[in-house]
Every structure is written in C-alpha cells, then in structure tokens.
Design a protein around this motif. Structure first.
Motif, PDB file in Angstrom:
ATOM      1  N   GLN A   1      -5.501 -15.668   9.885  1.00  0.00           N
ATOM      2  CA  GLN A   1      -4.057 -15.487   9.730  1.00  0.00           C
ATOM      3  C   GLN A   1      -3.623 -15.955   8.340  1.00  0.00           C
ATOM      4  O   GLN A   1      -4.089 -16.981   7.854  1.00  0.00           O
ATOM      5  CB  GLN A   1      -3.317 -16.321  10.783  1.00  0.00           C
ATOM      6  CG  GLN A   1      -3.467 -15.796  12.198  1.00  0.00           C
ATOM      7  CD  GLN A   1      -2.680 -14.527  12.382  1.00  0.00           C
ATOM      8  OE1 GLN A   1      -1.466 -14.542  12.315  1.00  0.00           O
ATOM      9  NE2 GLN A   1      -3.368 -13.420  12.566  1.00  0.00           N
ATOM     10  N   GLY A   2      -2.749 -15.202   7.717  1.00  0.00           N
ATOM     11  CA  GLY A   2      -2.231 -15.578   6.407  1.00  0.00           C
ATOM     12  C   GLY A   2      -3.063 -15.088   5.241  1.00  0.00           C
ATOM     13  O   GLY A   2      -2.668 -15.251   4.089  1.00  0.00           O
ATOM     14  N   ALA A   3      -4.222 -14.493   5.525  1.00  0.00           N
ATOM     15  CA  ALA A   3      -5.067 -13.973   4.449  1.00  0.00           C
ATOM     16  C   ALA A   3      -4.330 -12.850   3.711  1.00  0.00           C
ATOM     17  O   ALA A   3      -3.397 -12.246   4.240  1.00  0.00           O
ATOM     18  CB  ALA A   3      -6.383 -13.457   5.010  1.00  0.00           C
ATOM     19  N   VAL A   4      -4.781 -12.598   2.487  1.00  0.00           N
ATOM     20  CA  VAL A   4      -4.100 -11.616   1.629  1.00  0.00           C
ATOM     21  C   VAL A   4      -4.939 -10.347   1.510  1.00  0.00           C
ATOM     22  O   VAL A   4      -6.113 -10.408   1.125  1.00  0.00           O
ATOM     23  CB  VAL A   4      -3.851 -12.196   0.221  1.00  0.00           C
ATOM     24  CG1 VAL A   4      -3.037 -11.206  -0.622  1.00  0.00           C
ATOM     25  CG2 VAL A   4      -3.137 -13.537   0.303  1.00  0.00           C
ATOM     26  N   ILE A   5      -4.332  -9.232   1.835  1.00  0.00           N
ATOM     27  CA  ILE A   5      -4.987  -7.936   1.703  1.00  0.00           C
ATOM     28  C   ILE A   5      -4.429  -7.249   0.464  1.00  0.00           C
ATOM     29  O   ILE A   5      -3.218  -7.052   0.340  1.00  0.00           O
ATOM     30  CB  ILE A   5      -4.763  -7.077   2.959  1.00  0.00           C
ATOM     31  CG1 ILE A   5      -5.409  -7.781   4.169  1.00  0.00           C
ATOM     32  CG2 ILE A   5      -5.325  -5.663   2.770  1.00  0.00           C
ATOM     33  CD1 ILE A   5      -5.202  -7.083   5.486  1.00  0.00           C
ATOM     34  N   GLY A   6      -5.309  -6.916  -0.464  1.00  0.00           N
ATOM     35  CA  GLY A   6      -4.897  -6.194  -1.665  1.00  0.00           C
ATOM     36  C   GLY A   6      -4.907  -4.704  -1.401  1.00  0.00           C
ATOM     37  O   GLY A   6      -5.852  -4.183  -0.798  1.00  0.00           O
ATOM     38  N   ILE A   7      -3.864  -4.014  -1.822  1.00  0.00           N
ATOM     39  CA  ILE A   7      -3.766  -2.572  -1.597  1.00  0.00           C
ATOM     40  C   ILE A   7      -3.593  -1.878  -2.941  1.00  0.00           C
ATOM     41  O   ILE A   7      -2.633  -2.152  -3.670  1.00  0.00           O
ATOM     42  CB  ILE A   7      -2.583  -2.225  -0.667  1.00  0.00           C
ATOM     43  CG1 ILE A   7      -2.753  -2.919   0.699  1.00  0.00           C
ATOM     44  CG2 ILE A   7      -2.458  -0.708  -0.489  1.00  0.00           C
ATOM     45  CD1 ILE A   7      -1.574  -2.725   1.650  1.00  0.00           C
ATOM     46  N   LEU A   8      -4.523  -0.979  -3.272  1.00  0.00           N
ATOM     47  CA  LEU A   8      -4.403  -0.180  -4.486  1.00  0.00           C
ATOM     48  C   LEU A   8      -3.509   1.017  -4.182  1.00  0.00           C
ATOM     49  O   LEU A   8      -3.835   1.835  -3.317  1.00  0.00           O
ATOM     50  CB  LEU A   8      -5.783   0.299  -4.949  1.00  0.00           C
ATOM     51  CG  LEU A   8      -6.821  -0.809  -5.214  1.00  0.00           C
ATOM     52  CD1 LEU A   8      -8.201  -0.203  -5.507  1.00  0.00           C
ATOM     53  CD2 LEU A   8      -6.382  -1.713  -6.360  1.00  0.00           C
ATOM     54  N   GLY A   9      -2.388   1.090  -4.869  1.00  0.00           N
ATOM     55  CA  GLY A   9      -1.444   2.191  -4.632  1.00  0.00           C
ATOM     56  C   GLY A   9      -0.222   1.694  -3.892  1.00  0.00           C
ATOM     57  O   GLY A   9      -0.347   1.030  -2.861  1.00  0.00           O
ATOM     58  N   GLY A  10       0.950   2.003  -4.429  1.00  0.00           N
ATOM     59  CA  GLY A  10       2.187   1.469  -3.872  1.00  0.00           C
ATOM     60  C   GLY A  10       3.116   2.518  -3.303  1.00  0.00           C
ATOM     61  O   GLY A  10       4.326   2.309  -3.251  1.00  0.00           O
ATOM     62  N   GLY A  11       2.562   3.646  -2.844  1.00  0.00           N
ATOM     63  CA  GLY A  11       3.386   4.700  -2.256  1.00  0.00           C
ATOM     64  C   GLY A  11       3.646   4.465  -0.779  1.00  0.00           C
ATOM     65  O   GLY A  11       3.527   3.340  -0.278  1.00  0.00           O
ATOM     66  N   GLN A  12       3.984   5.552  -0.082  1.00  0.00           N
ATOM     67  CA  GLN A  12       4.370   5.396   1.323  1.00  0.00           C
ATOM     68  C   GLN A  12       3.208   4.946   2.200  1.00  0.00           C
ATOM     69  O   GLN A  12       3.426   4.228   3.182  1.00  0.00           O
ATOM     70  CB  GLN A  12       4.996   6.678   1.886  1.00  0.00           C
ATOM     71  CG  GLN A  12       4.069   7.880   1.964  1.00  0.00           C
ATOM     72  CD  GLN A  12       4.211   8.758   0.741  1.00  0.00           C
ATOM     73  OE1 GLN A  12       4.637   8.305  -0.334  1.00  0.00           O
ATOM     74  NE2 GLN A  12       3.851  10.020   0.887  1.00  0.00           N
ATOM     75  N   LEU A  13       1.996   5.331   1.854  1.00  0.00           N
ATOM     76  CA  LEU A  13       0.877   4.905   2.694  1.00  0.00           C
ATOM     77  C   LEU A  13       0.641   3.408   2.529  1.00  0.00           C
ATOM     78  O   LEU A  13       0.446   2.680   3.510  1.00  0.00           O
ATOM     79  CB  LEU A  13      -0.383   5.711   2.364  1.00  0.00           C
ATOM     80  CG  LEU A  13      -0.244   7.236   2.545  1.00  0.00           C
ATOM     81  CD1 LEU A  13      -1.557   7.943   2.182  1.00  0.00           C
ATOM     82  CD2 LEU A  13       0.153   7.594   3.966  1.00  0.00           C
ATOM     83  N   GLY A  14       0.697   2.939   1.283  1.00  0.00           N
ATOM     84  CA  GLY A  14       0.579   1.497   1.042  1.00  0.00           C
ATOM     85  C   GLY A  14       1.700   0.732   1.714  1.00  0.00           C
ATOM     86  O   GLY A  14       1.502  -0.375   2.232  1.00  0.00           O
ATOM     87  N   ARG A  15       2.862   1.322   1.728  1.00  0.00           N
ATOM     88  CA  ARG A  15       4.031   0.704   2.364  1.00  0.00           C
ATOM     89  C   ARG A  15       3.815   0.529   3.865  1.00  0.00           C
ATOM     90  O   ARG A  15       4.048  -0.542   4.414  1.00  0.00           O
ATOM     91  CB  ARG A  15       5.221   1.630   2.086  1.00  0.00           C
ATOM     92  CG  ARG A  15       6.569   1.234   2.624  1.00  0.00           C
ATOM     93  CD  ARG A  15       7.553   2.283   2.118  1.00  0.00           C
ATOM     94  NE  ARG A  15       8.838   2.281   2.743  1.00  0.00           N
ATOM     95  CZ  ARG A  15       9.942   1.710   2.228  1.00  0.00           C
ATOM     96  NH1 ARG A  15       9.866   1.070   1.086  1.00  0.00           N
ATOM     97  NH2 ARG A  15      11.097   1.783   2.858  1.00  0.00           N
ATOM     98  N   MET A  16       3.342   1.575   4.501  1.00  0.00           N
ATOM     99  CA  MET A  16       3.148   1.483   5.947  1.00  0.00           C
ATOM    100  C   MET A  16       1.920   0.628   6.284  1.00  0.00           C
ATOM    101  O   MET A  16       1.891  -0.042   7.318  1.00  0.00           O
ATOM    102  CB  MET A  16       3.107   2.882   6.555  1.00  0.00           C
ATOM    103  CG  MET A  16       4.493   3.562   6.429  1.00  0.00           C
ATOM    104  SD  MET A  16       4.689   5.190   7.221  1.00  0.00           S
ATOM    105  CE  MET A  16       4.025   6.285   5.952  1.00  0.00           C
ATOM    106  N   LEU A  17       0.941   0.598   5.396  1.00  0.00           N
ATOM    107  CA  LEU A  17      -0.190  -0.326   5.575  1.00  0.00           C
ATOM    108  C   LEU A  17       0.289  -1.774   5.477  1.00  0.00           C
ATOM    109  O   LEU A  17      -0.160  -2.650   6.225  1.00  0.00           O
ATOM    110  CB  LEU A  17      -1.270  -0.069   4.513  1.00  0.00           C
ATOM    111  CG  LEU A  17      -2.132   1.180   4.709  1.00  0.00           C
ATOM    112  CD1 LEU A  17      -2.970   1.438   3.458  1.00  0.00           C
ATOM    113  CD2 LEU A  17      -3.046   1.037   5.936  1.00  0.00           C
TER     114      LEU A  17
END
Lengths: 355, 355
Positions: free
Chosen positions: A7-23
């Motif tokens: 819990q609290g771990a950080v997930i990095g997401i490449l790309g800031g569009g709608q898919l990244g948003r919903m992820l």
C-alpha cells in the motif's frame, strides 16, 4: 516470486492521456499513488500525485522519474526504445520491453503472431518499389501499404487498388520500411481484452464487437455476436499471445471474424479503448486489472454482469453532452482535455443494459 | 438559472478523507478538477489537482482556497461555522450552510425533522442535571444522552439504564448542551441516499439495509428487506427533507424500520458510507451524483442494475486483503491511508450479485 507492491507504493505511468488518467484512478482504488511522465499536456495529472513534464529524450528527467517510482507502466506503445532502455535499468517495466518492441513494428508483430500459429491478413515486407510490386503480385489488390513503425490515425497508410498506384504509394512512405497487407473479408470486428498476472495467471474479458468510422473506434458492444466456439477461440489465442510474450498487464487483441475463423488484426500492449465497457459491466475493470498485474496482485474477477454499449465521444460529440448526461442507464466519462478538436477523443459513454 | 460549471472548472472540497477522495475521482469523470482543503493527512490529495494543508481557522488560507475554486462542497458536516461564513462570501457552498447548521446540532436536526411531520426517536433538550431528570421521567429508560454538537465514533454519548446513572451521565457531557433520546424498538436499519439538483430535481437510490457493530457501519445490503410501501415512504421523506432545506447535493438519511413505520435516526448532508454500494450497482454512483448537483448538471440515472453487499474494511480487516482481491464478483476500494489503526475505515468492498 515477487511480492505485491505494498500500500502506498508509487506506480509510474508513461503517457498522460485518458488511458493514463483512468489507470491512475484505478491505482488509487488499490491504495497506490501514481506519477505521470508526459512531454505534453497531461489530463492524467489532474488525478495523479505527481507529474513530470519532459521529453522522452531528457535522460535526467527519465532517470529522476524512474527513481521516484516502484514500477513503471505505460499507456501507449510508441515509447522510444532508448527511453525504455534507460528506465529499465532503474525499475521494472510492465508489460515488458519485448511486448512493446513487437507491437511497435507491424512486420515483427505479424511475424510473431504467425509464429504462434495464429492467422493474420496476408502480408509482405516492402523495402523499395520493386519489393512492393512483387508483394502486390502475391497478395493481390486491393492492398494497404503501411509503414512498419506505428503511425497515428491512419497516417502512413495508403490503399492500393491498381498496380498503377504503386509508385505513388511507395513515395508516400517517404523512404521508411513498409509492409503490404491484403484485405480480409470479415463479417465483423471484435476485440478481446485479456490480462496476465506476474504469476502467469491469465484472465479474459468477454469479447466486444467494434464499429469504426473514419479509422476511429465509435462503439463497442457486449455481448458480441459470436458463437461459443469463436468465444473460446478468442480467449485461447489471447492467452497464447500473453504467454509467449511472458506478458504482465492488460493486452488488447483486435480480431476479424470471418467464415473461416478468427484473424488477428493487431495487438496493443496496453489497456484499450474497446475495453472501456468493463467500467460498467465488471466488478474489476480493465484499468484496475492492469494495475493489479503491474503491482503483482492477483487478477480480479472480470466476469460480465451487465450488457453494455460503449460509445466514444469524438470532437463535436461533446455538443451532445447535455442529452447524454440526462440519458437513462448511461455512464459518462470525460477526459479533462482543454480543447475540443475534430477527431479527438474527448470522452466516452457506457450505456448499460441488464445482463 | 445558474449555468452548469464548464469543463475544466475547479471544485473545492473541504476534507481530504476517503469521501473527498472518491468525490475527486467522480469530478474527474465529469471533466472537472478538484482542490482539497484539509488540515491533516489527505488521501484525497493523491487524486486531486491541488491540496491546501491548513486549519479551518486560517483565514488567509481559506480565502486563497475559495478564490482558486468555482464552487465549494464538503465531505463532512463538522466544518466550523466561521470558516463557512468566510468561504461563502467568495464562492457558493453546496449543499448550503443551512443544511450543515441543522445537521451539526442534534436538537436542531430533530426539531427540524419533526417540523416536517417526520417521526424521530423521542427526545428532550438537556441543559443541566435537573432537565436530564425531567427528560428521563418523560422518555423513560433506557435512554441515551448525547452532546447536541456532533461527536465522532460514539464519543459524547452515554447510555442511561437507571435513574441513579443520571448524575454520572451529565458529568460526562462536560458542561456541553445535550439531548436525551429514547430508544426505538426497530426491526432493521436502512438508509436512503437521495440527491437534489440545482434545478430542484430529486432522485433517490434504492434504500440499503445497514448492519452496525461497535457503533461503526459494517455492511450495507441492497435490496433491503422492505415492503413496497416502505420503499415509497423512504423516498418521499427524503424528498421532503431535501426540498425543505433547498438542498443541492447528496444527502444520507438513516431510518429505523419499525412495526409502526419509518423513524428517522439521523441525516448526513453529504455522501454517505451506506451509499458506497452505488459504485457497483448504478450507472451513476453517489459521488458523481453529488458532483453533478454541485456543478449544476442534470442528475444522473441512479437506477440499480445489480444486487450488492458493501462491507467496510476496518482496521485489521486489511489482513484479509489477499483473499478479498481474489474473491469472485468483488470490487475492492482502498483509501490510501498510511497507517492501519483499530476502528479506522481503511477501505470497503462491493460484492456484486446480478440484479
């Protein structure tokens, strides 16, 4: 075995569009926080803990980003290979780099799929005008010439109906390596959204039936018009792809349904527009399923408990918003994009029918 | 008429706990961004665009917060009145300050409800030991003495079974004005989550049946065990409360079901724990419904399309997470709180059964 992210771990997401948003939203439901990496405008940052605005050639930014997260995933398959190499030295990237490499090149992708015993549209590599003419002889017409590397929204694609068009078509590739694909006579297009966990567990959502217009997905409907055997075939072939890639995360597989069986159109190593219906029809949607896999959690129950029609809101479809917001059994998802542009995906709706 | 907030508008949320967090996510689905105001730790900030960490007595911070947003709402009813007065000078607060004032004082709340012709448990104001003894004579025993102003988690509440306990009970109020309530003999407790739009439109979710343990909600089940007449009564009384308060947003109404009809236990002028099941059972959940109202959008379809059991994850329930994540038809929602503490709400699950 790798332990699940705490819990609290950080997930990095490449790309800031709608898919990244919903992820990002899905990650929050599982107690994780997210850090977005995006060179441009990032609607995903509105629901993320952190956002790095930098290019994929900014090695200092990439390095700092990688060190600030526990695991890295992505919302799009065009992440430059050099950036991936750098990031991978610091943190695990899930799905893996191999899945990205295969899907970034149409020739590699089709070669990989045929190597698994799956069927694709007929294709030939095209490196020059002579090889294009030779390919047209084998595959016949109409055919479609595409750059091997991915283009967006039908860019880098030319239809060839007549041998006389070959020279212009090759010129349109602007010297890039290409692939000629034959047309498939299909009854409908469906897609399977499937996931594979860090432990190798595979789950599949019910296939959705897609309708495109102008090269853009308009609607996905579940259940799709498929026989039981076709449904089983679709799940089995998705599982074969996931296992062959030692894949971790959600994968979208677009399929043509023909009188001869299922033909793979393309694969996307990420959550997929044709899986948005899962937000309204399943206990665990595709975004959460992806995060579960990436975080090393058990995959969730993707069983469908309602019938759903997903419709994309593209450009001026946003003018219909007042009606859509007031429509019965309709879930509206907007992407927080500042500007409406023709052809731009601004949101989607999920219309629910009891399952 | 007030126009709906445009895409990209900023909704200010007082309180950064799990309710603010889920409100923020719902706001993003409608294309809005959020700004959280919270004196302490704010899990909601993980999915918000901005967060102000400051106390409710920090007038400069309150003023800057108000000016940075388009409208203000809240996730809890104990917002200090002085802060509300200051905020309201700059921006609209929805639901309105009157709803907060009524629900912040148990005596005012019950007086208001009875004034609407609704039934509550018998009650009397208690200002000193003499008025407590007089109230016990009228109401009988057992009774429960509570401070008029809200306390948390059963604090400021003493059960009185014997007249000899009166002095100790009054001492426990520590001089605060209090209210004596009689016990209600009820078959079950249900709650109605209802919403009223800026245009006066009222919608109600299907009532849920609640089970408490140790003063904390454990489960809410839909459908509740209710007759059709009771279901109608519940919706009508919720509507009466909403209209009387000229309310904008989601309101929770806890009801006792007795052989004599429905008795109002209490109201909460906000999204409510007993409405979390709507995330799995409705096209538009309570969080989005609240944001729609606050933003001046039309209310959404809250019709129920599945049966759901919501269970809170409290303290050590988090140890059950591996099983819950793997359970069929189960949706897990975690709140991103750093530390597990006994009695602390850490998350909830929605178990879905087909509707």
């Amino acid at each position: 075995m790798t332990a699940p992210l705490p819990q609290g771990a950080v997930i990095g997401i490449l790309g800031g569009g709608q898919l990244g948003r919903m992820l990002s939203v899905a990650a929050s439901r599982l107690g994780y926080v997210t850090h977005i990496y995006e060179p441009g405008a990032a609607p995903a940052a509105q629901v993320a803990q952190a956002c790095t605005t930098a290019g994929y050639d900014d090695t200092a930014a990439l390095d700092a980003f990688a060190r600030s997260v526990d695991v890295i995933t992505y919302e799009f398959e065009n992440v430059p290979a050099a950036a991936l190499d750098l990031l991978e030295q610091a943190r695990p990237i899930r799905p893996g780099v191999r899945a990205l490499a295969v899907s970034q090149d149409r020739l590699d992708e089709k070669t990989f799929l045929e190597g698994l015993g799956l069927r694709c549209a007929p294709f030939r590599a095209v490196d020059d005008l002579a090889s294009l003419r030779a390919a047209l002889d084998v595959i016949g017409m109409p055919g479609i010439l595409k750059t091997r590397r991915l283009g967006y929204d039908g860019k880098g694609q030319v239809r060839i109906d007549d041998a006389a068009d070959a020279e212009a078509a090759w010129a349109a590739m602007e010297g890039q390596d290409a692939i000629l694909e034959g047309f498939v006579d299909f009854a409908r297009e469906v897609s399977v959204i499937a996931a594979r966990g860090l432990d190798g567990q595979v789950v599949c959502y019910d296939p959705g039936e897609n309708v495109h217009r102008g090269g853009i997905l308009r609607t996905t409907t579940v259940p799709a018009t498929l026989s039981t055997a076709q449904r089983t075939d679709a799940a089995l072939l998705a599982g074969r792809i996931l296992n062959a890639l030692d894949y971790v995360g959600v994968l979208g597989v677009e399929l043509f349904v023909t009188s001869d069986g299922l033909i793979v159109n393309e694969i996307a190593p990420r959550v997929h527009n044709s899986g948005h219906w899962t937000q309204a029809g399943c206990a665990v949607d595709q975004f959460e399923q992806h995060i579960r896999a990436v975080a090393g959690l058990p995959l969730g129950d993707g069983g469908r408990y309602a019938d759903v029609v997903m419709e994309n809101l593209i450009g001026d479809d946003m003018n219909r918003l007042p009606d859509l917001l007031a429509a019965p059994a309709t879930q509206v998802h907007l992407y927080g994009k500042a500007e409406v542009r023709p052809g731009r995906k601004m949101g989607h709706v999920n219309r629910i029918r009891r399952g």
